[in-house]
Design a protein around this motif. Structure first.
Motif, PDB file in Angstrom:
ATOM      1  N   LYS A 308       0.733  -0.934   0.041  1.00  9.17           N
ATOM      2  CA  LYS A 308      -0.177  -0.637   0.128  1.00  9.17           C
ATOM      3  C   LYS A 308       0.823   1.580   0.029  1.00  9.17           C
ATOM      4  O   LYS A 308       0.503   2.451   1.034  1.00  9.17           O
ATOM      5  CB  LYS A 308      -1.010  -0.184   1.098  1.00  9.17           C
ATOM      6  N   GLU A 309       1.924   1.524  -0.588  1.00  7.62           N
ATOM      7  CA  GLU A 309       3.508   2.814  -0.799  1.00  7.62           C
ATOM      8  C   GLU A 309       2.703   3.062  -2.449  1.00  7.62           C
ATOM      9  O   GLU A 309       2.724   3.043  -3.597  1.00  7.62           O
ATOM     10  CB  GLU A 309       3.657   2.256  -0.660  1.00  7.62           C
ATOM     11  N   TYR A 310       1.091   3.653  -2.281  1.00  4.97           N
ATOM     12  CA  TYR A 310       0.897   3.936  -3.593  1.00  4.97           C
ATOM     13  C   TYR A 310       1.775   5.114  -3.971  1.00  4.97           C
ATOM     14  O   TYR A 310       2.005   5.123  -5.326  1.00  4.97           O
ATOM     15  CB  TYR A 310      -0.559   4.636  -3.444  1.00  4.97           C
ATOM     16  N   GLY A 311       2.118   5.815  -3.430  1.00  8.80           N
ATOM     17  CA  GLY A 311       2.734   6.924  -3.450  1.00  8.80           C
ATOM     18  C   GLY A 311       4.020   7.125  -4.215  1.00  8.80           C
ATOM     19  O   GLY A 311       4.279   7.342  -5.232  1.00  8.80           O
ATOM     20  N   ARG A 312       5.004   5.712  -3.823  1.00  6.53           N
ATOM     21  CA  ARG A 312       6.492   5.071  -4.566  1.00  6.53           C
ATOM     22  C   ARG A 312       6.160   4.176  -6.220  1.00  6.53           C
ATOM     23  O   ARG A 312       6.001   4.461  -6.819  1.00  6.53           O
ATOM     24  CB  ARG A 312       6.702   3.785  -3.703  1.00  6.53           C
ATOM     25  N   VAL A 313       4.531   3.772  -5.949  1.00  8.81           N
ATOM     26  CA  VAL A 313       3.894   3.130  -7.598  1.00  8.81           C
ATOM     27  C   VAL A 313       4.126   3.961  -8.849  1.00  8.81           C
ATOM     28  O   VAL A 313       4.124   3.646  -9.687  1.00  8.81           O
ATOM     29  CB  VAL A 313       2.089   2.895  -7.456  1.00  8.81           C
ATOM     30  N   LYS A 314       3.424   5.374  -8.534  1.00  7.32           N
ATOM     31  CA  LYS A 314       3.297   6.325  -9.026  1.00  7.32           C
ATOM     32  C   LYS A 314       4.693   7.879  -9.415  1.00  7.32           C
ATOM     33  O   LYS A 314       5.252   6.967 -10.358  1.00  7.32           O
ATOM     34  CB  LYS A 314       2.595   8.174  -8.459  1.00  7.32           C
ATOM     35  N   LYS A 315       6.084   7.114  -8.684  1.00  5.50           N
ATOM     36  CA  LYS A 315       7.142   7.968  -8.601  1.00  5.50           C
ATOM     37  C   LYS A 315       7.754   6.782  -9.558  1.00  5.50           C
ATOM     38  O   LYS A 315       8.698   6.692 -10.608  1.00  5.50           O
ATOM     39  CB  LYS A 315       7.642   7.637  -7.501  1.00  5.50           C
ATOM     40  N   ILE A 316       7.710   5.072  -9.180  1.00  9.69           N
ATOM     41  CA  ILE A 316       8.466   4.199 -10.293  1.00  9.69           C
ATOM     42  C   ILE A 316       7.869   4.553 -11.915  1.00  9.69           C
ATOM     43  O   ILE A 316       8.775   3.955 -12.359  1.00  9.69           O
ATOM     44  CB  ILE A 316       7.791   2.621  -9.407  1.00  9.69           C
ATOM     45  N   TYR A 317       6.715   4.505 -11.518  1.00 12.28           N
ATOM     46  CA  TYR A 317       5.726   4.571 -13.169  1.00 12.28           C
ATOM     47  C   TYR A 317       6.423   5.766 -14.236  1.00 12.28           C
ATOM     48  O   TYR A 317       7.032   5.491 -15.145  1.00 12.28           O
ATOM     49  CB  TYR A 317       4.852   4.650 -12.895  1.00 12.28           C
ATOM     50  N   HIS A 318       6.737   7.204 -13.549  1.00 14.06           N
ATOM     51  CA  HIS A 318       7.126   7.894 -14.420  1.00 14.06           C
ATOM     52  C   HIS A 318       8.487   8.335 -14.725  1.00 14.06           C
ATOM     53  O   HIS A 318       8.805   8.602 -14.977  1.00 14.06           O
ATOM     54  CB  HIS A 318       6.816   9.207 -13.406  1.00 14.06           C
ATOM     55  N   THR A 319       9.366   7.200 -13.031  1.00  8.57           N
ATOM     56  CA  THR A 319      10.790   7.514 -13.739  1.00  8.57           C
ATOM     57  C   THR A 319      10.909   6.209 -14.715  1.00  8.57           C
ATOM     58  O   THR A 319      11.496   5.872 -15.657  1.00  8.57           O
ATOM     59  CB  THR A 319      12.261   6.624 -12.395  1.00  8.57           C
ATOM     60  N   SER A 320      10.170   5.207 -15.196  1.00 11.00           N
ATOM     61  CA  SER A 320      10.179   4.431 -15.941  1.00 11.00           C
ATOM     62  C   SER A 320       9.914   4.708 -17.558  1.00 11.00           C
ATOM     63  O   SER A 320      10.645   4.420 -17.876  1.00 11.00           O
ATOM     64  CB  SER A 320       9.813   2.722 -15.498  1.00 11.00           C
ATOM     65  N   LEU A 321       8.420   5.548 -17.293  1.00 14.24           N
ATOM     66  CA  LEU A 321       8.591   5.843 -18.976  1.00 14.24           C
ATOM     67  C   LEU A 321       9.400   7.364 -19.409  1.00 14.24           C
ATOM     68  O   LEU A 321      10.137   7.146 -20.047  1.00 14.24           O
ATOM     69  CB  LEU A 321       7.525   6.660 -18.546  1.00 14.24           C
ATOM     70  N   ALA A 322      10.395   7.465 -18.364  1.00 17.22           N
ATOM     71  CA  ALA A 322      11.384   8.635 -18.794  1.00 17.22           C
ATOM     72  C   ALA A 322      12.871   7.315 -20.036  1.00 17.22           C
ATOM     73  O   ALA A 322      12.871   8.340 -20.288  1.00 17.22           O
ATOM     74  CB  ALA A 322      11.947   9.381 -17.209  1.00 17.22           C
ATOM     75  N   LEU A 323      12.842   6.858 -18.859  1.00 14.79           N
ATOM     76  CA  LEU A 323      14.128   6.049 -19.015  1.00 14.79           C
ATOM     77  C   LEU A 323      13.942   5.242 -20.587  1.00 14.79           C
ATOM     78  O   LEU A 323      14.241   5.066 -20.905  1.00 14.79           O
ATOM     79  CB  LEU A 323      14.264   4.479 -17.879  1.00 14.79           C
ATOM     80  N   ASN A 324      12.243   4.998 -20.599  1.00 13.01           N
ATOM     81  CA  ASN A 324      11.819   3.950 -22.016  1.00 13.01           C
ATOM     82  C   ASN A 324      11.812   5.058 -23.159  1.00 13.01           C
ATOM     83  O   ASN A 324      12.514   4.440 -24.026  1.00 13.01           O
ATOM     84  CB  ASN A 324      11.077   3.445 -21.604  1.00 13.01           C
ATOM     85  N   ALA A 325      11.930   6.349 -22.397  1.00 12.04           N
ATOM     86  CA  ALA A 325      11.441   7.249 -23.927  1.00 12.04           C
ATOM     87  C   ALA A 325      12.654   7.407 -24.628  1.00 12.04           C
ATOM     88  O   ALA A 325      13.850   7.669 -24.805  1.00 12.04           O
ATOM     89  CB  ALA A 325      10.628   8.620 -23.430  1.00 12.04           C
ATOM     90  N   GLY A 326      14.340   7.516 -23.339  1.00 13.04           N
ATOM     91  CA  GLY A 326      14.817   7.713 -23.212  1.00 13.04           C
ATOM     92  C   GLY A 326      16.137   6.361 -24.312  1.00 13.04           C
ATOM     93  O   GLY A 326      16.605   7.109 -25.806  1.00 13.04           O
ATOM     94  N   ILE A 327      15.910   5.560 -24.059  1.00 11.23           N
ATOM     95  CA  ILE A 327      15.914   4.758 -24.651  1.00 11.23           C
ATOM     96  C   ILE A 327      15.284   4.376 -26.224  1.00 11.23           C
ATOM     97  O   ILE A 327      15.816   4.252 -26.934  1.00 11.23           O
ATOM     98  CB  ILE A 327      15.471   3.142 -24.253  1.00 11.23           C
ATOM     99  N   MET A 328      14.460   4.440 -26.329  1.00 14.88           N
ATOM    100  CA  MET A 328      13.220   4.526 -28.184  1.00 14.88           C
ATOM    101  C   MET A 328      13.755   5.922 -28.688  1.00 14.88           C
ATOM    102  O   MET A 328      14.152   5.949 -29.780  1.00 14.88           O
ATOM    103  CB  MET A 328      12.050   5.277 -27.404  1.00 14.88           C
ATOM    104  N   ALA A 329      14.624   6.904 -28.093  1.00  9.68           N
ATOM    105  CA  ALA A 329      15.303   8.140 -28.894  1.00  9.68           C
ATOM    106  C   ALA A 329      16.517   7.479 -28.849  1.00  9.68           C
ATOM    107  O   ALA A 329      17.172   7.860 -30.662  1.00  9.68           O
ATOM    108  CB  ALA A 329      15.244   9.175 -27.868  1.00  9.68           C
ATOM    109  N   ILE A 330      17.071   6.680 -28.879  1.00  6.42           N
ATOM    110  CA  ILE A 330      18.310   6.459 -28.851  1.00  6.42           C
ATOM    111  C   ILE A 330      18.296   5.381 -30.561  1.00  6.42           C
ATOM    112  O   ILE A 330      19.371   5.249 -31.648  1.00  6.42           O
ATOM    113  CB  ILE A 330      19.191   5.569 -28.104  1.00  6.42           C
ATOM    114  N   GLY A 331      17.476   4.154 -30.022  1.00  2.00           N
ATOM    115  CA  GLY A 331      16.565   3.803 -31.475  1.00  2.00           C
ATOM    116  C   GLY A 331      16.526   4.443 -32.260  1.00  2.00           C
ATOM    117  O   GLY A 331      16.688   4.138 -34.007  1.00  2.00           O
TER     118      GLY A 331
END
Length: 452
Positions: A308-331
Motif C-alpha cells: 500500500k505504498e501508492y506514492g512510490r507506485v506513481k514515482k516508479i511509473y514516471h521514472t520508468s517512462l522517462a528511461l524508456n523514452a530515452g531508450i526509444m530515442a536512441i533507437g
C-alpha cells in the motif's frame, strides 16, 4: 533475502539497480535470434526467409512462457509485499509445475501445425522445407524454455536481477560459440546448416536452465519449491492465469500481427516479407531493452502495491517512462543515421537493403511515443491489472494497426504497411495514458503513503 528494500530505497537508484541487469539480460536474449539470423544469412537468402517465417511461432512459444512467468512474478511480489510467505511459496511451486506442462504441450502442438502454417505464407518448396528443418528441432526445446523463463521471473520477483542476467549471458555465450561450429561444420561438428542454428540455440537454452538450477539449489533463495505447496488454491490460480493469460496475449499479439502483415506484403514481393523479418530482428534490441526496464519495475510495482505504498507506485511509473523514452530515442537515432549498415547485417541484396532502409526510417518515427504504451502496459501487469494491459496491446497490435496496414497498403503500396506502424503507436499511446490514469491507485482516491 529480505525484500523490504523495494519500499525503502530511493526510487531512481532502486529502478536502475533492478532494471539495468534486466536491460542487459533482455539485450542478451535478443541476441539469440540475431545471432541465428546473422549466421543463417551467410547460408542463403532463402534460409533467412525461412527463419523469418518461423519467427512468429517462436515468438508465440516465448510469449506463452514469458506471459505465464509474469503471472508468477506478479503473484509472488504481491504476496511478499503483503507479508504472506506461504502463499508466495505456493505461487512459485504451482507456477513452475504448470510452466512445465505448458512447455510440453507447446512442443507437441507447434510441431504438428507448422506444415499447415507455412503453406499459408509461401509456395516455395525449398523455403518451407528449410523452415520445417529449423522448426522441428527448435520446438523440441519448448519445455526447457518454459522452465528457464519461469525461474527468471521467480528470481526477479525476489529482487535477484543479477542472477537472471548471469544465466542469460551463459546461455547466449554458448549459442554464439555453437552457431558457427554447427552451421558450417567446424572442428568435430558436421555442417548442419539451418538445423545447426536450431541446435545451437537449444543448447544455449539448456545451459541457461542448468545455471538457474545451480543458483536455486546452492544460492539460498528466499522462496521454497516443495510438493507440500502443490495444493491448488483458487485465489493463487486466478492471479497466475488472470495476469498470465493477459500477458501472454500481450506478447503473442506481435506474432499475429507479423503473420497478417506477411500475408499483405507477400502480395507485393517476398523481399518485403524478408524486410519485415529483418526489422523485427533489429527492433528486438530496442524494444527488449525497454522491456528490460519493465521487467525491473514489475516486482517493484507489485511489492509496493501489496504494501500500500501508492506514492512510490506513481514515482516508479514516471521514472520508468522517462528511461524508456530515452531508450526509444536512441533507437530512432540509429534508424536514421546507420540504417543501411543495420539492414546489411542480414542481406547483401541492394534491392532488399533499399526497401529495408525505407521501412526502418518510417517505422522508427513512432518509437519515442511508443514508450507510453510500453510503460503503461507493463506497469498495469505489475499491479495485477492484466486485462487493462491487454486492452493497450490490442490497440497496438490489432485494433488500430491491422486495418490501417490494409487501407494504407491499398493507397501507398507496400510502404503503407510501414506507415501503419507509426500511426498505430500515436493512437495507442493516447489511449494508454488515459487507461493507466483511470486504473492507478492515486486516481481512485487512495492516499499516497510515501513519495520518497
Amino acid at each position: 533475502m529480505e525484500q523490504t528494500f523495494m519500499k525503502e530505497r530511493k526510487i531512481l537508484p532502486l529502478v536502475l539497480s533492478m532494471s539495468l541487469p534486466m536491460v542487459i539480460s533482455m539485450a542478451v536474449n535478443a541476441l539469440y535470434n540475431i545471432i541465428d539470423s546473422y549466421f543463417v544469412a551467410k547460408v542463403s537468402e532463402d534460409a533467412m526467409t525461412a527463419l523469418a517465417l518461423v519467427f512468429p511461432v517462436q515468438n508465440l512459444i516465448n510469449a506463452i512462457a514469458i506471459g505465464f512467468g509474469i503471472g508468477i512474478n506478479s503473484g509472488i511480489a504481491f504476496y511478499l509485499g503483503a507479508g504472506d510467505q506461504k502463499r508466495a511459496n505456493r505461487t512459485a511451486t504451482l507456477g513452475m509445475t504448470f510452466s512445465l506442462v505448458h512447455g510440453l504441450l507447446l512442443s507437441a502442438v507447434c510441431m504438428a501445425v507448422m506444415p499447415l502454417f507455412l503453406r499459408g505464407f509461401s509456395s516455395d518448396g525449398e523455403i518451407t522445407g528449410l523452415a520445417l528443418v529449423y522448426a522441428d528441432r527448435a520446438f523440441l526445446f519448448s519445455p526447457v524454455i518454459a522452465l528457464g523463463l519461469s525461474f527468471e521471473k521467480i528470481f526477479q520477483a525476489v529482487g535477484r536481477m543479477k542472477v537472471s542476467m548471469f544465466c542469460m549471458i551463459c546461455g547466449c555465450a554458448a549459442n554464439i560459440l555453437f552457431d558457427p561450429l554447427m552451421i558450417f561444420g567446424i572442428g568435430p561438428f558436421p555442417a548442419m546448416g539451418i538445423a545447426g542454428a536450431a541446435y545451437a540455440t537449444g543448447i544455449g537454452q539448456c545451459i541457461t536452465l542448468l545455471t538457474y538450477l545451480l543458483f536455486w539449489f546452492f544460492g539460498r533463495p528466499s522462496l521454497t519449491l516443495s510438493p507440500k505447496y502443490f495444493k491448488p488454491e483458487k485465489a493463487i490460480l486466478k492471479k497466475l492465469y488472470s495476469v498470465g493469460i493477459s500477458a501472454t496475449l500481450n506478447l503473442a499479439l506481435p506474432s499475429l500481427l507479423i503473420s497478417v502483415l506477411n500475408g499483405l506484403l507477400a502480395n507485393f514481393s517476398e523481399k518485403y516479407v524478408l524486410v519485415l523479418g529483418v526489422y523485427y530482428k533489429l527492433q528486438t534490441f530496442i524494444y527488449l531493452t525497454a522491456n528490460g526496464i519493465i521487467q525491473g519495475i514489475r516486482p517493484l510495482m507489485g511489492y509496493n502495491y501489496g504494501a500500500k505504498e501508492y506514492g512510490r507506485v506513481k514515482k516508479i511509473y514516471h521514472t520508468s517512462l522517462a528511461l524508456n523514452a530515452g531508450i526509444m530515442a536512441i533507437g530512432m537515432a540509429a534508424s536514421w543515421t546507420i540504417p543501411r549498415q543495420l539492414i546489411g547485417l542480414f542481406t547483401d541484396s541492394a534491392d532488399t537493403i533499399s526497401i529495408g532502409v525505407c521501412a526502418l526510417q518510417i517505422i522508427s518515427c513512432g518509437f519515442v511515443v511508443s514508450a507510453v504504451s510500453i510503460t503503461c502496459s507493463g506497469a498495469l501487469e505489475g499491479l495485477g491489472k492484466g486485462t487493462h494491459s491487454l486492452i493497450i496491446s490490442l490497440l497496438r497490435y490489432v485494433i488500430v494497426i491491422m486495418p490501417a496496414a490494409y487501407l494504407f497498403s491499398r493507397q501507398f503500396g507496400a510502404s503503407g504497411v510501414w506507415y501503419a506502424f507509426c500511426f498505430a503507436e500515436f493512437v495507442s499511446a493516447a489511449a494508454a495514458a488515459v487507461i493507466y490514469h483511470l486504473q492507478t491507485p492515486s486516481s481512485r482516491g487512495h492516499e499516497n503513503v510515501s513519495t520518497s
